[in-house]
Design a protein around this motif. Structure first.
Motif, short mmCIF file in Angstrom:
data_model
loop_
_atom_site.label_atom_id
_atom_site.label_comp_id
_atom_site.label_asym_id
_atom_site.label_seq_id
_atom_site.Cartn_x
_atom_site.Cartn_y
_atom_site.Cartn_z
N VAL A 113 -8.26 -10.04 6.09
CA VAL A 113 -8.23 -9.05 6.94
C VAL A 113 -9.12 -7.40 6.25
CG1 VAL A 113 -6.50 -6.94 7.52
CG2 VAL A 113 -5.68 -9.11 7.92
N LEU A 114 -9.19 -7.25 5.08
CA LEU A 114 -9.40 -6.50 4.41
C LEU A 114 -11.02 -6.98 5.07
CD1 LEU A 114 -8.21 -5.43 1.17
CD2 LEU A 114 -8.47 -4.04 2.71
N ALA A 115 -11.68 -7.98 4.38
CA ALA A 115 -13.22 -8.12 4.71
C ALA A 115 -14.11 -7.87 6.39
CB ALA A 115 -13.43 -9.70 4.31
N ILE A 116 -12.72 -8.38 6.98
CA ILE A 116 -12.66 -8.29 8.65
C ILE A 116 -12.77 -6.77 9.39
CG2 ILE A 116 -12.49 -9.17 10.92
CD1 ILE A 116 -11.52 -11.28 10.15
N SER A 117 -11.70 -6.32 8.84
CA SER A 117 -11.88 -4.92 9.61
C SER A 117 -11.27 -3.77 8.36
CB SER A 117 -10.45 -4.55 10.51
OG SER A 117 -8.83 -5.20 9.55
N GLY A 118 -11.50 -3.97 7.69
CA GLY A 118 -11.21 -2.68 6.40
C GLY A 118 -10.20 -2.18 6.12
N ALA A 119 -10.42 -1.27 5.73
CA ALA A 119 -8.89 -0.81 5.04
C ALA A 119 -8.29 0.22 5.83
CB ALA A 119 -8.94 -0.10 3.79
N SER A 120 -7.03 0.12 6.37
CA SER A 120 -6.12 1.02 6.99
C SER A 120 -5.40 1.77 6.50
CB SER A 120 -5.48 -0.07 8.67
OG SER A 120 -5.10 -0.33 7.90
N PRO A 121 -4.37 2.71 7.84
CA PRO A 121 -3.99 3.05 7.27
C PRO A 121 -2.27 2.26 7.13
CG PRO A 121 -4.71 4.79 8.64
CD PRO A 121 -5.54 3.35 8.57
N LEU A 122 -2.04 1.22 7.89
CA LEU A 122 -0.89 -0.03 7.64
C LEU A 122 -1.45 -0.96 6.89
CD1 LEU A 122 -0.29 0.52 11.24
CD2 LEU A 122 1.10 1.36 9.42
N LEU A 123 -2.34 -0.62 5.87
CA LEU A 123 -2.51 -1.74 5.26
C LEU A 123 -1.26 -2.03 3.79
CD1 LEU A 123 -4.16 -3.90 3.61
CD2 LEU A 123 -5.32 -1.33 1.89
N GLY A 124 -0.69 -1.33 3.51
CA GLY A 124 0.04 -1.28 2.48
C GLY A 124 1.07 -1.67 3.68
N VAL A 125 1.86 -1.82 4.87
CA VAL A 125 2.50 -2.63 5.54
C VAL A 125 2.29 -3.70 5.64
CG1 VAL A 125 3.56 -2.62 7.43
CG2 VAL A 125 3.49 -0.66 6.54
N GLY A 126 0.96 -3.95 6.04
CA GLY A 126 0.17 -5.93 5.84
C GLY A 126 0.75 -6.40 4.72
N ILE A 127 0.70 -5.37 3.49
CA ILE A 127 0.66 -6.39 2.28
C ILE A 127 2.25 -6.89 2.26
CG2 ILE A 127 0.82 -6.16 -0.25
CD1 ILE A 127 -2.21 -4.91 0.13
#
Length: 160
Positions: A113-127
């Motif tokens: 997801v990081l490689a395709i869409s980059g870091a977003s504000p919801l990255l922590g929720v995704g983890i």
């Protein structure tokens, strides 16, 4: 008497400690140490599990065209069960730490997801979401490894 022999060996020959997974040699005369892990037994299965998992999630993203696989409508019906099946297969193949296959498979979504869409504000929720989804995968890969190895755990009956 054995303690004296051990102390004598310690100072005359150096220290040699063996474990199931690693060896430390230390020669006190030459002041050289060597840490020699059994690379193929310890790290290669983990590396292969990581690579297979990354290819799986990259393939899911490429085939579906989605940046985040968990946002797809088919995630719960096709993709998540396929990831669980991959966890079972990898857990059955690994000789040790079978439980780790489930965690690696599910947490491998994050780098894709990081490689395709980059870091977003919801990255922590995704983890956190991927970590919660990894719990059933960890249990299934552990169970597959136990069933394949034939080792009896506490959950089996000892009565004949």
């Amino acid at each position: 008497m054995a303690a004296i022999a051990g102390i004598y060996d310690f100072f005359t020959r150096g220290l040699r400690t063996k474990s199931r997974d690693w060896t430390i040699d230390h020669d006190y005369d030459n002041h050289q140490s060597r840490f020699a892990p059994k690379f193929q037994e310890l790290f290669m299965p983990f590396i292969v599990t990581c690579v297979v998992s990354l290819f799986f999630w990259t393939g899911v993203s490429a085939i579906t065209g989605a940046e985040e696989p968990w946002d797809l409508a088919s995630y719960w019906t096709i993709i998540y069960p396929a990831a669980l099946a991959l966890s079972v297969i990898l857990g059955a193949v690994l000789r040790s730490s079978q439980w780790s296959a489930g965690g690696v498979v599910m947490l491998s979504q994050i780098p894709v997801v990081l490689a395709i869409s980059g870091a977003s504000p919801l990255l922590g929720v995704g983890i956190i979401y991927a970590a919660l989804l990894s719990i059933p995968a960890i249990a299934l890969s552990w169970l597959a490894g136990k069933l394949r190895s034939g080792k009896k755990g506490r959950w089996t009956s000892t009565k004949k």
